[in-house]
Design an enzyme around this catalytic site. Structure first.
Site, PDB file in Angstrom:
ATOM      1  N   HIS A 335       0.856  -1.198   0.000  1.00  9.23           N
ATOM      2  CA  HIS A 335       0.000   0.000   0.000  1.00  9.23           C
ATOM      3  C   HIS A 335       0.888   1.243   0.000  1.00  9.23           C
ATOM      4  CE1 HIS A 335      -2.298   3.133   2.437  1.00  9.23           C
ATOM      5  NE2 HIS A 335      -3.018   2.977   1.345  1.00  9.23           N
ATOM      6  N   ASN A 336       0.549   2.224  -0.841  1.00 11.22           N
ATOM      7  CA  ASN A 336       1.329   3.472  -0.913  1.00 11.22           C
ATOM      8  C   ASN A 336       2.830   3.173  -0.819  1.00 11.22           C
ATOM      9  OD1 ASN A 336      -1.055   4.840  -1.110  1.00 11.22           O
ATOM     10  ND2 ASN A 336      -0.962   5.818   0.906  1.00 11.22           N
ATOM     11  N   GLU A 365       1.869   0.288  -5.524  1.00 10.35           N
ATOM     12  CA  GLU A 365       0.913   1.375  -5.746  1.00 10.35           C
ATOM     13  C   GLU A 365       1.627   2.651  -6.185  1.00 10.35           C
ATOM     14  OE1 GLU A 365      -2.807   3.570  -3.448  1.00 10.35           O
ATOM     15  OE2 GLU A 365      -1.722   1.933  -2.462  1.00 10.35           O
ATOM     16  N   ASP A 367       0.548   6.623  -6.800  1.00  7.84           N
ATOM     17  CA  ASP A 367      -0.459   7.685  -6.659  1.00  7.84           C
ATOM     18  C   ASP A 367       0.082   8.891  -7.427  1.00  7.84           C
ATOM     19  OD1 ASP A 367      -2.631   9.056  -5.756  1.00  7.84           O
ATOM     20  OD2 ASP A 367      -2.336   8.573  -3.646  1.00  7.84           O
ATOM     21  N   GLU A 414      -3.100   5.008  -9.384  1.00 11.51           N
ATOM     22  CA  GLU A 414      -4.161   5.936  -8.966  1.00 11.51           C
ATOM     23  C   GLU A 414      -3.858   7.265  -9.655  1.00 11.51           C
ATOM     24  OE1 GLU A 414      -5.745   7.578  -4.844  1.00 11.51           O
ATOM     25  OE2 GLU A 414      -5.389   5.416  -4.763  1.00 11.51           O
TER      26      GLU A 414
END
EC number: 3.1.4.11
Length: 901
Positions: A335-336, A365, A367, A414
């Site tokens: 995550h992130n 991930e 973003d 994302e």
């Protein structure tokens, strides 16, 4: 009044010791055991009426009889002649123990029985510690074997392999033949032989020995060198194990070692050649290598080697079927990934990607937001986290994508960029990743995603995609903004929050859309809608709160949903500190992509790292069959056995620990620790459990725990075992080390468990010594409750039931299968019950296997004049036991029980 098997229940007062000399000599020979028996010990004598008598037992100086006092009998009757002893049995494995009202209060490891006389009577005893029990068992077995020749045997073994090996090494070091070597050389010598020992402890031991002998100077003689080595490098628990298999010799020959490897370590197809190879690899004494003998030091070397690691080496490489659809695997996910601290203010750094990819992560991930100079950047929007350039991240991904695994890597994109910078993103990805990008459109004729095997070396983009009827160069799609959730925090439920965020829309360029093939991000509505309308290449993301809601309220639907579709679960926006959710809460529902904050160590990351070890750390783990098969039904929240899955009983004995360091963050002074061990089971709710050992005061070097635990595992394929060592005498930090291992990767037998630090590094020379056994006994239950939980009556048996699908043809077919399934259940349970009976009569616990039973019985199958009382007939399909003439009643019972099996 009987308390338990230990007697000393009071907390020992903490004291400061200025001496490292132990109060008791370490046991490493039969001579040590017999000397201790002549001095005597307090043992508890157990009777059938649940009464317990505290008696002082000792061996007569002539070693002909065993006596106890006080006794109402005259002194000639309060004794047992050594020559009348038939067998010495470990554990609570006689009828008196099993039928005793205080069975559960007696420690298995402190109990032993002496079987004696023509009627095979039993004297059932409990020692105050497992060590004392081991001394009596070892010494008595030695006396039974050698009788009046015991003293001669002991004298002949005084000059044993260890002594001659150490003498030779000392002589090589004493080049000038002075008869002594400098202290610093002696200390380094022992340190080289046992790297886990602290230098100052070795030095102190020599100085104390010199002080006790009122010797000045720092030179060390051969005798002093051997004595200190013996004191510091002997592991009594390994000596007691060696003599169990050595036919009461001080070493193992090739046949003894074969027996140990087969009966205890579960090794198949063992030959004398294999035994000899092990001896030549691990035996330090040249004499032992030449004669094919494994001494205590060689046996210790073997047991601490990678060959006896608890982790099954088969799982160190990819060992699962990799040709199933992607949705049938758990996928190691981050995550992130760009964050290396917290979620709100912490720095972003490309090292986050390097670390995750090197650890076998297969879903990272990105973003992405508009950056300066028309270069997209990566950070968490709406927060104060720092930024890194998108291009440099793609460069790093290209370099490390397949560093730890050749199977597909998923980039969870994302996207918050303008159309202009989206085109820059596309250029960078095409130029840098090139042919690695999987852009082939999904086959609409198929029903499932392609397999990891077919996607080797490929990078998949998970992101939004324009609808097929969009003809322009751009179009609008719904936004998925986890960062906005982070900034707004979660509402009272968190569910409405996720749905409201999905209502926002943004512009997407066609070039970026075309890079998305089989991982198209879509919004989840409800299970029934998905079952009817969702395409297999569409992926839904769930925040932790929403996923937990579905896991609790619709566990069966969630499992069925994940048979065809990929589900990604990301942490709640409340986790600003980058704490982690428990991945097993979602794995049990079949969720494949459970995104973890790799930068945050602790229990949850231990579970994640441990879980993905089981398939060569390739980042993909095949889910249990019950979660993949179309017609299977599984509810993740079951509190009981799983239909169609036979429960396993896991028996773990924590024997000892080695070289525990002080907790890293401890504020306590000195190096002393008071360790204790937790054994935790993580899995479906029905399997979650934990048990702990007692605390060993002021001993981190070689604490002996000798405690046994039993756990019922209802879904082995989803279970993990975690060993945690903690310090009871801590200030600030209690964590010493841990190791997490999937149940399926456990090796049975005597194993060492390497300990890892909080951040996952191996702690040098720190380990646990354990015994692992797995039995397949349905329903569990204690072995002494005869006719109850082990031997369930036919009426109380759990039979598989059928779930009616209301499809007549299918229901009719399965209706006919009910009786054969009931018959198979009866056959299995009858077999298991018969085996338990046979084990009991052999004097073994339910943990034992059939080979150990035959070994235990073999000593009783020969008469006084060495004529066989029972013969094994190997001509039939299964070996049968045939009685030869008149035999004791107890042997008849064993043969009958064997026939039933």
């Amino acid at each position: 009044v009987y308390q338990d098997g230990t007697k000393q229940k009071r907390e020992r007062k903490k004291t400061v010791s200025f001496s490292s000399m132990p109060t008791e000599k370490k046991i490493s020979s039969a001579s040590d055991c017999i000397n201790a028996m002549v001095e005597g010990s307090e043992l508890k004598k157990i009777r059938s009426n649940s009464r317990v008598y505290h008696r002082y037992f000792l061996l007569d100086a002539d070693m002909q009889s065993l006596r106890w006092e006080p006794s109402k009998k005259d002194s000639e009757k309060a004794k047992i002649d050594i020559k009348s002893i038939k067998e010495v049995r470990t554990g609570k494995n006689t009828d008196i123990f099993r039928s005793n009202g205080i069975y559960d209060q007696i420690s298995e490891d402190c109990a032993f029985s002496i079987i004696y006389g023509e009627n095979y009577e039993s004297l059932d005893l409990v020692a105050n510690s497992a060590d004392i029990a081991n001394i009596w068992v070892t010494g008595l077995r030695y006396l039974i074997s050698y009788g009046k020749h015991t003293l001669d045997m002991i004298e002949s073994t005084q000059d044993n392999m260890r002594t001659s090996w150490l003498s030779q090494m000392f002589s090589e070091s004493d080049v000038d033949n002075l008869g002594h070597i400098p202290l610093c050389n002696a200390v380094q010598f022992i340190k080289d032989l046992n790297p886990g020992l602290k230098t100052n402890k070795i030095e102190l031991k020599f100085k104390e020995l010199h002080r006790s002998r009122e010797k000045t100077g720092t030179e060390v003689t051969k005798e002093e060198f051997i004595e200190v080595f013996h004191e510091l490098c002997t592991r009594p628990e390994i000596y007691f194990l060696l003599v169990q298999f050595s036919s009461n010799k001080e070493f193992l020959d090739t046949k003894d070692l074969m027996m140990f490897l087969e009966a205890e370590q579960g090794m198949a197809h063992v030959t004398e050649e294999i035994s000899l190879e092990i001896i030549q690899k691990y035996e330090p004494a040249k004499e032992g290598q030449e004669k094919g003998c494994l001494s205590l030091d060689g046996f210790t070397n073997y047991l601490t080697s990678p060959d006896c690691h608890i982790f099954d080496p088969e799982h160190k490489k990819v060992c699962q079927d990799m040709k199933q659809p992607l949705s049938h695997y758990f996928i190691n996910s981050s995550h992130n990934t760009y964050l290396i601290e917290d979620q709100f203010r912490g720095p972003s750094d490309i090292t986050g990607y390097i670390r995750a990819l090197k650890m076998g992560c297969r879903s990272v991930e990105l973003d992405v937001w508009d950056g300066p100079d028309n270069e997209p950047v990566i950070y968490t929007g709406h927060t104060m986290t720092s930024q890194i350039v998108f291009r440099s991240v793609i460069d790093i991904i290209n370099k490390y994508a397949f560093f730890a695994s050749e199977y597909p890597l998923i980039l969870c994109l994302e996207n918050h960029c303008s159309i202009k910078q989206q085109k820059v993103m596309v250029q960078h990805m095409k130029k840098i990743l090139g042919d690695k990008l999987h852009t082939q459109s999904p086959n609409i004729e198929e029903s499932y995603l392609p397999s990891p095997e077919s996607l080797k070396g490929r990078i998949l983009i998970k992101a939004k995609k324009l609808s097929s009827n969009c003809s322009g160069l751009e179009g609008d799609v719904t936004d998925e903004d986890e960062g906005a959730e982070m900034s707004q925090r979660v509402g009272k439920e968190g569910v409405e929050q996720q749905n409201s965020m999905m209502g926002k829309r943004f512009q997407l360029c066609k070039e970026l859309s075309e890079l998305v093939s089989i991982c198209k991000s879509v919004q989840f509505k409800e299970f029934q809608v998905s079952f009817q309308l969702q395409k297999y290449w569409e992926v839904c993301s769930f925040n932790e709160v929403l996923a937990s809601k579905y896991a609790n309220e619709n566990p069966g639907d969630f499992v069925n949903y994940n048979k065809r579709f990929l589900a990604r679960v990301f942490p709640s926006p409340m986790r600003i500190d980058s704490s982690n959710m428990n991945p097993q809460d979602f794995w049990k529902c079949g969720c494949q992509i459970v995104a973890m904050n790799f930068q945050t160590p602790g229990l949850m990351m231990d579970l994640n790292i441990g879980w993905f070890r089981q398939n060569g750390n390739c980042g993909y783990v095949l889910r249990p069959a019950i979660m993949r098969e179309e017609v299977s039904f599984f509810s993740a929240n079951t509190k009981d056995t799983v239909p169609g899955v036979s429960p396993q009983l896991l028996h773990i004995k924590i024997i000892s620990g080695q070289n525990f360091p002080k907790p890293k963050g401890s504020g306590a002074k000195g190096d002393v620790v008071d360790p204790y061990v937790y054994v935790e089971i993580h899995g479906i709710p029905a399997d979650c459990a934990e048990q702990r050992t007692k605390t060993m005061h002021q001993n981190g070097d070689n604490p002996i725990f000798d405690e046994s635990f039993e756990f019922q595992i209802n879904l082995p394929e989803l279970a993990m075992v975690r060993f945690v060592v903690l310090d009871d005498d801590y200030i600030g930090d209690e964590f010493i080390g841990q190791y997490t291992i999937p149940f399926e990767c456990l090796q049975t037998g005597y194993r060492h468990v390497p300990l890892q630090s909080l951040t996952g590094e191996i702690l040098a020379h720190a380990s646990l010594f354990v015994h692992v056994a797995i039995t397949n006994r349905r329903g569990g239950g204690k072995p002494h409750k005869r006719g109850l939980s082990v031997r369930k009556g036919k009426k109380s048996r759990e039979y598989a039931s059928m779930r009616t699908l209301w499809i007549k043809t299918i229901d009719e077919v399965f209706k006919n299968a009910l009786q054969p399934i009931r018959d198979a259940t009866d056959l299995r349970e009858n077999m298991q019950n018969a085996v338990v009976s046979f084990k009991e009569l052999c004097g073994l616990s339910p943990v034992a296997n059939l080979m150990q039973c035959i070994l235990a019985v073999s000593t009783r199958l020969v008469g006084p004049d060495n004529t066989p009382l029972v013969v094994l007939n190997l001509n039939d399909q299964y070996p049968t036991m045939e009685l030869q003439g008149i035999v004791p009643e107890v042997l008849k019972k064993i043969v009958t029980a064997y026939d039933v099996v």
